[in-house]
Design an enzyme around this catalytic site. Structure first.
Site, short mmCIF file in Angstrom:
data_model
loop_
_atom_site.label_atom_id
_atom_site.label_comp_id
_atom_site.label_asym_id
_atom_site.label_seq_id
_atom_site.Cartn_x
_atom_site.Cartn_y
_atom_site.Cartn_z
N LYS A 166 89.39 61.13 33.52
CA LYS A 166 89.29 62.28 34.42
C LYS A 166 89.45 61.80 35.85
CE LYS A 166 86.14 66.05 35.71
NZ LYS A 166 84.80 66.66 35.49
N ASP A 218 80.83 64.73 30.66
CA ASP A 218 81.67 64.22 31.74
C ASP A 218 80.81 63.27 32.56
OD1 ASP A 218 83.48 66.12 30.82
OD2 ASP A 218 84.08 66.76 32.81
N LYS A 220 92.24 64.46 32.14
CA LYS A 220 91.72 65.69 32.73
C LYS A 220 91.83 65.59 34.25
CE LYS A 220 87.55 68.51 33.27
NZ LYS A 220 86.14 68.72 32.85
#
Length: 227
Positions: A158, A96, A187
């Protein structure tokens, strides 16, 4: 989207994170316990605890995400790439990363795109989730940023690090999904505080949820009918 949330499968959608600046050993251990107990798909510690988390979860089906560039994304691309490689070397199976927020806000879109690609190319075959940090973006910037992340090769768009002050909402998910279609997964992280919100986000097109260790268990317990 026509998707129906199945509460019994919530673990398949949840990454439990301990990525606040003050997340100490106790929170790392709590994150690991929650991931194991509720069958969550992923744990996301800060880099210093990555190897420990990998070892603790080696007998589970959960993966460990390595976090890169938290929380500003302003590091040099080479530094991000090296951090990503190091985390994969420790056993992390996903990354991430935070996009370069300041560069994006400055209109330096080629720099942002190349920064993301540098990290993706450093860890071939590894899913890279790229963080917009919607707290700092207008709706137009969220759309532009989502398109940029997809073009750069992000596996997931995300929404946040969990450090920002503006929460991700169901409307945020609809906006991103309407912008990128099915070109990448989404996400949500930051602002997912209850099961009702999580369910609505899933039905709006969200694929994964980053739940902070400080709030994750209450949502998981409610979804699975635990008292």
């Amino acid at each position: 989207m026509g998707r129906i949330f199945e509460s019994s499968r919530i673990g398949e959608l949840v990454d439990v994170s301990a990525v606040k600046a003050d997340a100490a050993q106790g929170e790392i251990d709590e994150m690991i316990r929650i991931v194991k107990q509720y069958g969550c798909i992923c744990a996301a510690p800060m880099a210093w605890a990555a190897a420990y988390t990998v070892e603790a979860l080696k007998d589970s089906s959960a993966v460990v995400t390595g976090v890169v560039g938290f929380p500003s994304g302003a590091e040099l691309s080479q530094s991000k790439a090296e951090e990503a490689r190091a985390l994969i070397g420790l056993g992390c199976q996903e990354i991430d990363m935070v996009m370069n927020i300041g560069a994006f806000k400055s209109g330096k879109y080629d720099l942002v795109r190349d920064d993301i690609r540098t990290v993706i190319e450093a860890v071939p075959g590894i899913p890279v989730k790229v963080i917009l940090e919607i707290s700092y973006l207008t709706e137009d910037e969220i759309c532009r940023g989502s398109e940029l992340l997809v073009k750069a090769g992000a596996a997931y768009v995300k929404t946040g690090t969990g450090w920002g002050t503006k929460p991700t909402t169901v409307e945020t998910i609809r906006l991103i999904r309407g912008t990128i279609g099915d070109k990448a997964k989404i996400k949500a992280a930051g602002g997912v505080r209850d099961l009702r919100t999580l369910s609505a986000m899933y039905e709006a097109g969200c694929d994964r949820f980053g739940l902070g260790v400080r709030t994750a268990e209450s949502i998981l317990r409610e979804a699975l009918g635990h008292s």
